[in-house]
Design a protein around this motif. Structure first.
Motif, PDB file in Angstrom:
ATOM      1  N   LEU A   6       6.995  -3.990  -8.911  1.00  0.00           N
ATOM      2  CA  LEU A   6       6.150  -4.470  -7.824  1.00  0.00           C
ATOM      3  C   LEU A   6       5.657  -3.328  -6.955  1.00  0.00           C
ATOM      4  O   LEU A   6       4.515  -3.350  -6.482  1.00  0.00           O
ATOM      5  CB  LEU A   6       6.907  -5.487  -6.970  1.00  0.00           C
ATOM      6  N   ASP A   7       6.498  -2.305  -6.747  1.00  0.00           N
ATOM      7  CA  ASP A   7       6.070  -1.130  -5.979  1.00  0.00           C
ATOM      8  C   ASP A   7       4.815  -0.527  -6.586  1.00  0.00           C
ATOM      9  O   ASP A   7       3.889  -0.129  -5.868  1.00  0.00           O
ATOM     10  CB  ASP A   7       7.172  -0.067  -5.965  1.00  0.00           C
ATOM     11  N   VAL A   8       4.792  -0.428  -7.907  1.00  0.00           N
ATOM     12  CA  VAL A   8       3.652   0.164  -8.603  1.00  0.00           C
ATOM     13  C   VAL A   8       2.479  -0.807  -8.649  1.00  0.00           C
ATOM     14  O   VAL A   8       1.340  -0.454  -8.333  1.00  0.00           O
ATOM     15  CB  VAL A   8       4.057   0.597 -10.029  1.00  0.00           C
ATOM     16  N   GLU A   9       2.772  -2.041  -9.036  1.00  0.00           N
ATOM     17  CA  GLU A   9       1.719  -3.043  -9.252  1.00  0.00           C
ATOM     18  C   GLU A   9       0.856  -3.236  -8.009  1.00  0.00           C
ATOM     19  O   GLU A   9      -0.379  -3.275  -8.087  1.00  0.00           O
ATOM     20  CB  GLU A   9       2.372  -4.361  -9.653  1.00  0.00           C
ATOM     21  N   ARG A  10       1.480  -3.331  -6.849  1.00  0.00           N
ATOM     22  CA  ARG A  10       0.735  -3.689  -5.645  1.00  0.00           C
ATOM     23  C   ARG A  10      -0.059  -2.532  -5.045  1.00  0.00           C
ATOM     24  O   ARG A  10      -0.794  -2.728  -4.082  1.00  0.00           O
ATOM     25  CB  ARG A  10       1.697  -4.254  -4.607  1.00  0.00           C
ATOM     26  N   ILE A  11       0.062  -1.313  -5.602  1.00  0.00           N
ATOM     27  CA  ILE A  11      -0.761  -0.205  -5.092  1.00  0.00           C
ATOM     28  C   ILE A  11      -1.818   0.240  -6.103  1.00  0.00           C
ATOM     29  O   ILE A  11      -2.515   1.230  -5.883  1.00  0.00           O
ATOM     30  CB  ILE A  11       0.108   1.004  -4.677  1.00  0.00           C
ATOM     31  N   ILE A  12      -1.958  -0.496  -7.200  1.00  0.00           N
ATOM     32  CA  ILE A  12      -2.916  -0.114  -8.231  1.00  0.00           C
ATOM     33  C   ILE A  12      -4.308  -0.675  -7.934  1.00  0.00           C
ATOM     34  O   ILE A  12      -4.459  -1.851  -7.616  1.00  0.00           O
ATOM     35  CB  ILE A  12      -2.443  -0.591  -9.616  1.00  0.00           C
ATOM     36  N   ASP A  13      -5.306   0.190  -8.055  1.00  0.00           N
ATOM     37  CA  ASP A  13      -6.700  -0.231  -8.133  1.00  0.00           C
ATOM     38  C   ASP A  13      -7.020  -0.291  -9.623  1.00  0.00           C
ATOM     39  O   ASP A  13      -7.174   0.746 -10.274  1.00  0.00           O
ATOM     40  CB  ASP A  13      -7.628   0.773  -7.445  1.00  0.00           C
ATOM     41  N   ALA A  14      -7.098  -1.491 -10.157  1.00  0.00           N
ATOM     42  CA  ALA A  14      -7.264  -1.669 -11.602  1.00  0.00           C
ATOM     43  C   ALA A  14      -8.729  -1.572 -11.984  1.00  0.00           C
ATOM     44  O   ALA A  14      -9.584  -2.220 -11.378  1.00  0.00           O
ATOM     45  CB  ALA A  14      -6.711  -3.032 -12.019  1.00  0.00           C
ATOM     46  N   SER A  15      -9.021  -0.768 -13.001  1.00  0.00           N
ATOM     47  CA  SER A  15     -10.412  -0.569 -13.405  1.00  0.00           C
ATOM     48  C   SER A  15     -10.550  -0.579 -14.925  1.00  0.00           C
ATOM     49  O   SER A  15      -9.574  -0.495 -15.654  1.00  0.00           O
ATOM     50  CB  SER A  15     -10.955   0.750 -12.853  1.00  0.00           C
ATOM     51  N   LEU A  16     -11.817  -0.664 -15.350  1.00  0.00           N
ATOM     52  CA  LEU A  16     -12.165  -0.558 -16.761  1.00  0.00           C
ATOM     53  C   LEU A  16     -12.717   0.828 -17.057  1.00  0.00           C
ATOM     54  O   LEU A  16     -13.506   0.998 -17.975  1.00  0.00           O
ATOM     55  CB  LEU A  16     -13.236  -1.603 -17.112  1.00  0.00           C
ATOM     56  N   GLY A 203       3.736  11.255  -3.111  1.00  0.00           N
ATOM     57  CA  GLY A 203       3.105  10.843  -1.859  1.00  0.00           C
ATOM     58  C   GLY A 203       1.921   9.914  -1.985  1.00  0.00           C
ATOM     59  O   GLY A 203       1.321   9.526  -0.986  1.00  0.00           O
ATOM     60  N   ALA A 204       1.553   9.529  -3.209  1.00  0.00           N
ATOM     61  CA  ALA A 204       0.420   8.615  -3.382  1.00  0.00           C
ATOM     62  C   ALA A 204       0.786   7.225  -2.887  1.00  0.00           C
ATOM     63  O   ALA A 204       1.872   6.717  -3.172  1.00  0.00           O
ATOM     64  CB  ALA A 204       0.009   8.549  -4.849  1.00  0.00           C
ATOM     65  N   THR A 205      -0.133   6.609  -2.153  1.00  0.00           N
ATOM     66  CA  THR A 205       0.088   5.238  -1.699  1.00  0.00           C
ATOM     67  C   THR A 205      -0.884   4.263  -2.356  1.00  0.00           C
ATOM     68  O   THR A 205      -0.815   3.061  -2.109  1.00  0.00           O
ATOM     69  CB  THR A 205      -0.034   5.131  -0.172  1.00  0.00           C
ATOM     70  N   ARG A 206      -1.794   4.788  -3.172  1.00  0.00           N
ATOM     71  CA  ARG A 206      -2.617   3.969  -4.053  1.00  0.00           C
ATOM     72  C   ARG A 206      -2.825   4.767  -5.340  1.00  0.00           C
ATOM     73  O   ARG A 206      -2.813   6.008  -5.336  1.00  0.00           O
ATOM     74  CB  ARG A 206      -3.977   3.637  -3.420  1.00  0.00           C
ATOM     75  N   ILE A 207      -3.046   4.041  -6.439  1.00  0.00           N
ATOM     76  CA  ILE A 207      -3.291   4.662  -7.741  1.00  0.00           C
ATOM     77  C   ILE A 207      -4.468   3.954  -8.388  1.00  0.00           C
ATOM     78  O   ILE A 207      -4.465   2.727  -8.514  1.00  0.00           O
ATOM     79  CB  ILE A 207      -2.048   4.556  -8.652  1.00  0.00           C
ATOM     80  N   ALA A 208      -5.474   4.707  -8.790  1.00  0.00           N
ATOM     81  CA  ALA A 208      -6.600   4.157  -9.540  1.00  0.00           C
ATOM     82  C   ALA A 208      -6.388   4.467 -11.013  1.00  0.00           C
ATOM     83  O   ALA A 208      -6.177   5.625 -11.378  1.00  0.00           O
ATOM     84  CB  ALA A 208      -7.919   4.761  -9.064  1.00  0.00           C
ATOM     85  N   THR A 209      -6.437   3.444 -11.841  1.00  0.00           N
ATOM     86  CA  THR A 209      -6.199   3.672 -13.261  1.00  0.00           C
ATOM     87  C   THR A 209      -6.838   2.582 -14.104  1.00  0.00           C
ATOM     88  O   THR A 209      -6.919   1.425 -13.690  1.00  0.00           O
ATOM     89  CB  THR A 209      -4.682   3.728 -13.563  1.00  0.00           C
ATOM     90  N   SER A 210      -7.284   2.970 -15.298  1.00  0.00           N
ATOM     91  CA  SER A 210      -7.762   2.002 -16.281  1.00  0.00           C
ATOM     92  C   SER A 210      -6.642   1.584 -17.223  1.00  0.00           C
ATOM     93  O   SER A 210      -6.868   0.812 -18.153  1.00  0.00           O
ATOM     94  CB  SER A 210      -8.936   2.604 -17.069  1.00  0.00           C
ATOM     95  N   ALA A 211      -5.432   2.108 -16.971  1.00  0.00           N
ATOM     96  CA  ALA A 211      -4.267   1.732 -17.771  1.00  0.00           C
ATOM     97  C   ALA A 211      -3.359   0.794 -16.980  1.00  0.00           C
ATOM     98  O   ALA A 211      -2.143   0.768 -17.182  1.00  0.00           O
ATOM     99  CB  ALA A 211      -3.497   2.978 -18.193  1.00  0.00           C
ATOM    100  N   SER A 212      -3.942   0.019 -16.091  1.00  0.00           N
ATOM    101  CA  SER A 212      -3.159  -0.804 -15.163  1.00  0.00           C
ATOM    102  C   SER A 212      -2.240  -1.780 -15.874  1.00  0.00           C
ATOM    103  O   SER A 212      -1.051  -1.892 -15.533  1.00  0.00           O
ATOM    104  CB  SER A 212      -4.097  -1.565 -14.225  1.00  0.00           C
ATOM    105  N   PHE A 213      -2.752  -2.509 -16.873  1.00  0.00           N
ATOM    106  CA  PHE A 213      -1.924  -3.491 -17.572  1.00  0.00           C
ATOM    107  C   PHE A 213      -0.788  -2.809 -18.332  1.00  0.00           C
ATOM    108  O   PHE A 213       0.364  -3.241 -18.290  1.00  0.00           O
ATOM    109  CB  PHE A 213      -2.777  -4.315 -18.541  1.00  0.00           C
TER     110      PHE A 213
END
Length: 219
Positions: A6-16, A203-213
């Motif tokens: 959940l720590d990881v999931e809730r800070i992800i910006d999910a993209s294609l 120190g990242a508080t958000r992560i943008a990734t296309s590998a979200s799933f």
């Protein structure tokens, strides 16, 4: 520090982002799949915002889009117009590329002035400034982040994600210099659960990734 799913999931910006020129059907399918996750936001490019904002909002989710992507080289009027349209279409957050060519030419005042009108649209929304850390020296990275903080950005986004890999040093550099005053999003090369955990520890508080799933499902 233990990092949970959940720590990881809730800070992800999910993209294609890894899918070049997706069709509307592909984007719609991706957005629908994100509804089953607790991502911070779902990212689509500006064209797709109006097609997906209502669905996300109806399910209690939020949408982010990119402005002057990928190199920030739009004219100030065009950048402002794109930002206004994105918000009108339903975007909740904006990732705004600074003009990297102007910045690397030493035109810092121009970089500030072209972003000021866009920042007037903020009105409590989260706006992130993309500052292209991978192209900059350590001192230039901090200078770009100083500009972002001065303009009122809550976040800086390290890179666009296309063909670059954000390093732990890029993330920790912002965290060490600005603390909680300027948050940092890691974007580019975060592909695994281990990558995400390491970015959070840096120190990242958000992560943008296309590998979200893939990242979340690997927990």
């Amino acid at each position: 520090m233990a990092v949970t799913r959940l720590d990881v999931e809730r800070i992800i910006d999910a993209s294609l982002g890894a899918t070049p020129a997706p069709t509307l059907a592909e984007v719609n399918a991706f957005v629908k799949k994100t509804l089953n996750y607790n991502f911070a936001v779902t990212l689509t490019e500006p064209f797709y915002v109006k097609y997906n904002a209502d669905l996300l909002h109806a399910n209690g989710k939020q949408l982010v889009t990119v402005i002057s992507y990928p190199l920030g080289g739009m004219t100030p009027k065009a950048k402002l117009a794109q930002a206004k349209q994105a918000l009108k279409d339903g975007a909740d957050e904006l990732d705004i590329a600074m003009d990297i060519s102007a910045f690397m030419s030493g035109k810092y005042d121009y970089v500030k002035e072209e972003l000021k009108p866009v920042m007037e649209l903020q009105e409590g929304r989260i706006f992130k400034m993309i500052y292209f850390a991978d192209l900059l020296t350590a001192d230039q990275q901090l200078k770009a982040c100083e500009i972002a903080a001065e303009l009122g950005f809550q976040y800086v986004k390290t890179n666009t994600g296309y063909g670059v890999v954000t390093t732990l040093e890029q993330v920790s550099r912002v965290r060490d210099r600005f603390g909680d005053d300027l948050k940092v999003m890691a974007s580019g090369g975060v592909r695994t659960k281990e990558d995400a955990i390491n970015m959070i520890k840096a120190g990242a508080t958000r992560i943008a990734t296309s590998a979200s799933f893939k990242i979340v499902d690997s927990f």
